[in-house]
Design a protein around this motif. Structure first.
Motif, PDB file in Angstrom:
ATOM      1  N   LEU A  82       0.856  -0.715  -0.234  1.00  0.00           N
ATOM      2  CA  LEU A  82      -0.099   0.105   0.292  1.00  0.00           C
ATOM      3  C   LEU A  82       0.685   1.335  -0.090  1.00  0.00           C
ATOM      4  CD1 LEU A  82      -3.139  -0.653   2.553  1.00  0.00           C
ATOM      5  CD2 LEU A  82      -2.922  -1.579  -0.011  1.00  0.00           C
ATOM      6  N   GLY A  83       2.234   0.996   0.461  1.00  0.00           N
ATOM      7  CA  GLY A  83       3.159   2.327   0.776  1.00  0.00           C
ATOM      8  C   GLY A  83       3.543   2.951  -0.122  1.00  0.00           C
ATOM      9  N   THR A  84       3.369   1.898  -1.092  1.00  0.00           N
ATOM     10  CA  THR A  84       3.991   2.332  -2.902  1.00  0.00           C
ATOM     11  C   THR A  84       3.772   3.917  -3.205  1.00  0.00           C
ATOM     12  OG1 THR A  84       4.319  -0.309  -3.321  1.00  0.00           O
ATOM     13  CG2 THR A  84       4.715   1.963  -4.956  1.00  0.00           C
ATOM     14  N   VAL A  85       2.884   4.156  -2.695  1.00  0.00           N
ATOM     15  CA  VAL A  85       1.872   5.343  -2.763  1.00  0.00           C
ATOM     16  C   VAL A  85       2.967   6.563  -2.582  1.00  0.00           C
ATOM     17  CG1 VAL A  85       0.715   6.033  -0.583  1.00  0.00           C
ATOM     18  CG2 VAL A  85       0.436   7.648  -3.451  1.00  0.00           C
ATOM     19  N   TYR A  86       4.042   6.359  -1.624  1.00  0.00           N
ATOM     20  CA  TYR A  86       4.956   7.436  -1.294  1.00  0.00           C
ATOM     21  C   TYR A  86       6.411   7.566  -2.405  1.00  0.00           C
ATOM     22  CZ  TYR A  86       3.842   8.137   3.595  1.00  0.00           C
ATOM     23  OH  TYR A  86       2.805   7.840   4.922  1.00  0.00           O
ATOM     24  N   ALA A  87       6.079   7.046  -3.159  1.00  0.00           N
ATOM     25  CA  ALA A  87       7.510   6.351  -4.474  1.00  0.00           C
ATOM     26  C   ALA A  87       6.931   6.942  -5.332  1.00  0.00           C
ATOM     27  CB  ALA A  87       7.549   5.294  -4.297  1.00  0.00           C
ATOM     28  N   TYR A  88       5.681   8.340  -5.477  1.00  0.00           N
ATOM     29  CA  TYR A  88       5.400   9.039  -6.663  1.00  0.00           C
ATOM     30  C   TYR A  88       5.906  10.280  -7.558  1.00  0.00           C
ATOM     31  CZ  TYR A  88       2.220  12.039  -9.408  1.00  0.00           C
ATOM     32  OH  TYR A  88       1.714  12.028 -10.488  1.00  0.00           O
ATOM     33  N   SER A  89       7.395   9.943  -6.770  1.00  0.00           N
ATOM     34  CA  SER A  89       8.464  11.255  -7.189  1.00  0.00           C
ATOM     35  C   SER A  89       8.844  10.917  -8.184  1.00  0.00           C
ATOM     36  CB  SER A  89       9.170  11.844  -5.482  1.00  0.00           C
ATOM     37  OG  SER A  89      10.054  10.678  -5.083  1.00  0.00           O
ATOM     38  N   VAL A  90       8.799   9.450  -8.121  1.00  0.00           N
ATOM     39  CA  VAL A  90       9.690   8.639  -8.986  1.00  0.00           C
ATOM     40  C   VAL A  90       8.932   8.719 -10.335  1.00  0.00           C
ATOM     41  CG1 VAL A  90      10.993   6.723  -9.744  1.00  0.00           C
ATOM     42  CG2 VAL A  90      11.370   6.750  -7.755  1.00  0.00           C
ATOM     43  N   PHE A  91       7.864   8.425 -10.301  1.00  0.00           N
ATOM     44  CA  PHE A  91       6.961   8.579 -11.661  1.00  0.00           C
ATOM     45  C   PHE A  91       6.726  10.188 -11.872  1.00  0.00           C
ATOM     46  CE2 PHE A  91       5.360   4.478  -9.189  1.00  0.00           C
ATOM     47  CZ  PHE A  91       5.721   3.887 -10.468  1.00  0.00           C
ATOM     48  N   ARG A  92       7.281  11.264 -11.218  1.00  0.00           N
ATOM     49  CA  ARG A  92       6.277  12.458 -11.490  1.00  0.00           C
ATOM     50  C   ARG A  92       6.746  13.102 -12.674  1.00  0.00           C
ATOM     51  NH1 ARG A  92       5.222  17.011  -6.169  1.00  0.00           N
ATOM     52  NH2 ARG A  92       3.941  18.528  -7.925  1.00  0.00           N
ATOM     53  N   LYS A  93       8.672  12.854 -12.545  1.00  0.00           N
ATOM     54  CA  LYS A  93       8.767  14.273 -14.136  1.00  0.00           C
ATOM     55  C   LYS A  93       8.937  12.721 -15.252  1.00  0.00           C
ATOM     56  CE  LYS A  93      11.981  16.606 -14.182  1.00  0.00           C
ATOM     57  NZ  LYS A  93      11.577  17.483 -13.698  1.00  0.00           N
ATOM     58  N   PRO A  94       8.571  11.571 -15.280  1.00  0.00           N
ATOM     59  CA  PRO A  94       8.244  11.187 -16.530  1.00  0.00           C
ATOM     60  C   PRO A  94       6.823  11.509 -16.525  1.00  0.00           C
ATOM     61  CG  PRO A  94       9.653   9.487 -15.511  1.00  0.00           C
ATOM     62  CD  PRO A  94       9.331  10.408 -14.130  1.00  0.00           C
ATOM     63  N   TRP A 135      -3.880   0.973  -9.309  1.00  0.00           N
ATOM     64  CA  TRP A 135      -2.433   1.313 -10.004  1.00  0.00           C
ATOM     65  C   TRP A 135      -2.584   0.393 -11.133  1.00  0.00           C
ATOM     66  CZ3 TRP A 135       2.065   3.142  -8.575  1.00  0.00           C
ATOM     67  CH2 TRP A 135       2.188   3.433  -7.561  1.00  0.00           C
ATOM     68  N   ILE A 136      -3.586  -0.276 -11.686  1.00  0.00           N
ATOM     69  CA  ILE A 136      -3.531  -1.465 -12.921  1.00  0.00           C
ATOM     70  C   ILE A 136      -4.372  -0.465 -14.062  1.00  0.00           C
ATOM     71  CG2 ILE A 136      -4.580  -3.388 -14.517  1.00  0.00           C
ATOM     72  CD1 ILE A 136      -3.909  -4.620 -11.578  1.00  0.00           C
ATOM     73  N   GLY A 137      -5.581   0.057 -13.258  1.00  0.00           N
ATOM     74  CA  GLY A 137      -6.353   0.927 -14.346  1.00  0.00           C
ATOM     75  C   GLY A 137      -5.282   2.643 -14.907  1.00  0.00           C
ATOM     76  N   ARG A 195       0.840   0.008 -14.013  1.00  0.00           N
ATOM     77  CA  ARG A 195       0.121  -1.713 -14.091  1.00  0.00           C
ATOM     78  C   ARG A 195       0.696  -3.027 -13.864  1.00  0.00           C
ATOM     79  NH1 ARG A 195       0.578  -0.049 -19.973  1.00  0.00           N
ATOM     80  NH2 ARG A 195       2.364  -1.192 -21.361  1.00  0.00           N
ATOM     81  N   SER A 196       2.436  -3.149 -14.127  1.00  0.00           N
ATOM     82  CA  SER A 196       2.980  -4.236 -13.668  1.00  0.00           C
ATOM     83  C   SER A 196       3.031  -4.022 -12.370  1.00  0.00           C
ATOM     84  CB  SER A 196       4.246  -4.075 -14.108  1.00  0.00           C
ATOM     85  OG  SER A 196       4.444  -3.600 -15.953  1.00  0.00           O
ATOM     86  N   LEU A 197       3.020  -2.604 -11.052  1.00  0.00           N
ATOM     87  CA  LEU A 197       3.071  -2.916  -9.337  1.00  0.00           C
ATOM     88  C   LEU A 197       1.950  -3.142  -9.261  1.00  0.00           C
ATOM     89  CD1 LEU A 197       5.113   0.432  -9.288  1.00  0.00           C
ATOM     90  CD2 LEU A 197       5.860  -2.441  -9.106  1.00  0.00           C
ATOM     91  N   GLY A 198       0.432  -3.406  -9.953  1.00  0.00           N
ATOM     92  CA  GLY A 198      -0.853  -3.175  -9.759  1.00  0.00           C
ATOM     93  C   GLY A 198      -0.474  -4.689  -9.810  1.00  0.00           C
ATOM     94  N   ILE A 199      -0.598  -4.907 -11.097  1.00  0.00           N
ATOM     95  CA  ILE A 199      -0.423  -6.120 -10.776  1.00  0.00           C
ATOM     96  C   ILE A 199      -0.221  -7.686 -10.054  1.00  0.00           C
ATOM     97  CG2 ILE A 199       0.116  -9.124 -12.368  1.00  0.00           C
ATOM     98  CD1 ILE A 199      -0.501  -7.073 -14.792  1.00  0.00           C
ATOM     99  N   PRO A 201      13.175   1.341  -6.580  1.00  0.00           N
ATOM    100  CA  PRO A 201      14.032   1.131  -7.188  1.00  0.00           C
ATOM    101  C   PRO A 201      13.096   0.002  -8.416  1.00  0.00           C
ATOM    102  CG  PRO A 201      15.060   0.496  -5.312  1.00  0.00           C
ATOM    103  CD  PRO A 201      13.534   0.835  -5.340  1.00  0.00           C
ATOM    104  N   ILE A 202      12.080  -0.892  -8.200  1.00  0.00           N
ATOM    105  CA  ILE A 202      11.712  -1.498  -9.379  1.00  0.00           C
ATOM    106  C   ILE A 202      11.347  -0.534  -9.970  1.00  0.00           C
ATOM    107  CG2 ILE A 202      10.267  -3.363  -9.014  1.00  0.00           C
ATOM    108  CD1 ILE A 202      11.102  -4.000  -6.746  1.00  0.00           C
ATOM    109  N   ALA A 203      10.286   0.923  -9.597  1.00  0.00           N
ATOM    110  CA  ALA A 203       9.634   1.640 -10.680  1.00  0.00           C
ATOM    111  C   ALA A 203      10.335   2.029 -11.073  1.00  0.00           C
ATOM    112  CB  ALA A 203       9.174   2.854  -9.434  1.00  0.00           C
ATOM    113  N   ARG A 204      11.602   2.448 -10.639  1.00  0.00           N
ATOM    114  CA  ARG A 204      12.458   3.026 -11.568  1.00  0.00           C
ATOM    115  C   ARG A 204      12.866   2.363 -13.032  1.00  0.00           C
ATOM    116  NH1 ARG A 204      18.271   3.052 -11.763  1.00  0.00           N
ATOM    117  NH2 ARG A 204      18.074   1.777 -10.114  1.00  0.00           N
TER     118      ARG A 204
END
Length: 389
Positions: free
Chosen positions: A17-29, A83-85, A162-166, A146-149
Motif C-alpha cells: 500500500l505504501g508504494t504511493v510514497y514512491a510517486y516522486s519516481v513517476f512524477r517527472k516521467p 494501479w492497473i487502471g 500497471r505492472s506494480l498493480g498486478i 528501485p523496481i519502479a525506476r
C-alpha cells in the motif's frame, strides 16, 4: 499463528500500500508523458492521499461491522485495480481517476486494518506495535522505488504502474485473508460505538488533529518533491534521485518504531517536540545551503519525521480515547493527513511554479513546525484539564 506474525503480515500489506510514497519516481516521467507542469503533476499523488485519508473513517466504520479479512481484501483489491487502471490510462483525467481516486480509496479502506489487528494483539505496548507495523508503509519506497525506476526506464511510467498493480494483487489478497483480531477484540467489536460527536467536540481531538496536520503537511509535501528537488536544485541524475528516495525510505521506516517507543516511554509531548524542532533545523539548513550533503541530511530528517507522526498519531489516539473504538477514532484523526496531503502538495507545486524553485517550501516548513510546538502545549493543557475534571 504467533501474535508477532500479525505484525509481519501487517508490515507486508502496508509495504504494498505504501508504494504511493514512491510517486516522486513517476512524477517527472508523467510530466513528459502527459505534458503537464509541476502543479498538475502533483495532483495524482495529492488526490490519492486525500481519498486515502477521507476513507480512513469509512474503513474504521467497516471494521466495526465486518471482519478484518473482508475489509483488508476490499481495500487491497481496489488499490491494485487503481494501479492497473492508471497504467492503462490514455489521458491525464484517467490517471487522476484511477491512481488519485480508486487507489486512494483502496489504501484508505485497507490501511487501518493491520494497525487495529496489531494493537489488539499487543495492548500492553501499543506504540511499539503500531510503529513496527507501519514500518512497512514507510519502507515501501526502499523496495518499490528501485523496481519502479527500472520499469520506467525499460518501458515508461504507464507500464510501470500497471505492472506494480498486478504484482500487488497477487501479494495483498493472500495476506488479507489471514488477518484477524485477538479473541478479546473480536467480541468487543460487537458492542455499539459511542457517537462520533463525542470525539469531535473535544478540544484534545482538535489539538491532536492540528498537530498531525502540521506534521504531515511538511512530510507529505517533502516526499512529493524529493525527486524533483534532487534533480532541479541539487543537480543529481534521475537514477541518483530515485536511489535517494530509497535511502530516505529507510529513515521514514525507522522513525515509526523509534517514535512509537518514545511515545510509550516518554509521552506524546516529548516525541512531538523532538519532531518539530528537528524539522525546523533540517528545513532551514537546506534552505541556507542547498547541496548534496545538506539535501541528504535534511530529507532524511524530514522523511523520518513523517514516519514519526504516523506512529505518534495512532498511539496518542489510543492513549487519549481508548481501545474500544480505536479504528473509528483514528480514522477521524487521520483526516488531518488528507488535508495535509492536499494543502502541502498543492502549495509546494504553486511555490515552484511562482518562484521557479522548490526552495521556497523550506522556510514555510520551518514556520509551520514552529506553530506545531505551540499546539503540542495546547494539547497537553486540554488533556490535563480533562484529568482534573
Amino acid at each position: 499463528m504467533k501474535r508477532i506474525g500479525y505484525i509481519v503480515l501487517g508490515m507486508l500489506l502496508l509495504l504494498c500500500l505504501g508504494t504511493v510514497y514512491a510517486y516522486s519516481v513517476f512524477r517527472k516521467p508523467l510530466e513528459a508523458t502527459f505534458g503537464v507542469g509541476a502543479t498538475l503533476s502533483g495532483l495524482p499523488y495529492m488526490l490519492a492521499l486525500f481519498f486515502y485519508a477521507l476513507f480512513m473513517p469509512i474503513g474504521g466504520k467497516l471494521l466495526g461491522k465486518y471482519s478484518p479479512r473482508f475489509v483488508a481484501l476490499l481495500g487491497s483489491v481496489m488499490t491494485s485495480l487503481g494501479w492497473i487502471g492508471a497504467g492503462f490510462s490514455r489521458s491525464y483525467l484517467g490517471l487522476l481517476a484511477f491512481y488519485g481516486v480508486l487507489c486512494g480509496i483502496g489504501v484508505g479502506i485497507a490501511y487501518g486494518v493491520p494497525l487495529a489487528v496489531s494493537v489488539s494483539w499487543f495492548p500492553e505496548t501499543p506504540g511499539v506495535a503500531l510503529g513496527a507495523t507501519v514500518i512497512g508503509f514507510g519502507l515501501s519506497p526502499l523496495v518499490t522505488a528501485p523496481i519502479a525506476r527500472r520499469l520506467v526506464e525499460a518501458a515508461g511510467p504507464l507500464f510501470a504502474l500497471r505492472s506494480l498493480g498486478i504484482a500487488f494483487l497477487f501479494v495483498t489478497v493472500p495476506i488479507a485473508l489471514l488477518l484477524r483480531f485477538a479473541e478479546s477484540r473480536e467480541t468487543s467489536t460487537q458492542s455499539p460505538p459511542p457517537p462520533r460527536t463525542n470525539l469531535i467536540r473535544q478540544g484534545k481531538f482538535w489539538a491532536l488533529w492540528m498537530s498531525f496536520f502540521l506534521g504531515t503537511f511538511v512530510g507529505l509535501s517533502t516526499i512529493s518533491i524529493t525527486g524533483p528537488v534532487a534533480q532541479e536544485v541539487v543537480g543529481l541524475s534521475y537514477e541518483k534521485a530515485a536511489l535517494s528516495v530509497s535511502l530516505f525510505a529507510i529513515f521514514n521506516g525507522a522513525g515509526r518504531p523509534l517514535f512509537g517507543y518514545l511515545v510509550d516511554r516518554k509521552g506524546f509531548k516529548t516525541g512531538a517536540l523532538l519532531s518539530y524542532l528537528s524539522t525546523i533545523v533540517a528545513s532551514l539548513l537546506f534552505f541556507a545551503s542547498p547541496h548534496a550533503v545538506t539535501y541528504t541530511f535534511a530529507f532524511a530528517v524530514l522523511w523520518m519525521n513523517l514516519g514519526a507522526w504516523l506512529a505518534m498519531a495512532p498511539a496518542t489516539t489510543y492513549a487519549l480515547f481508548g481501545r474500544a473504538t480505536y479504528a473509528q477514532n483514528y480514522g477521524m484523526v487521520f483526516t488531518a493527513y488528507g488535508v495535509g496531503a492536499i494543502v502541502g502538495t498543492f502549495v509546494s507545486g504553486i511555490l515552484r511554479d511562482l518562484t521557479g524553485s522548490y526552495l521556497a517550501a523550506f522556510p514555510l516548513n520551518a514556520l509551520l513546525a514552529g506553530g506545531g510546538i505551540g499546539v503540542v502545549f495546547l494539547l497537553e493543557r486540554f488533556a490535563r484539564k480533562e484529568r482534573c475534571a
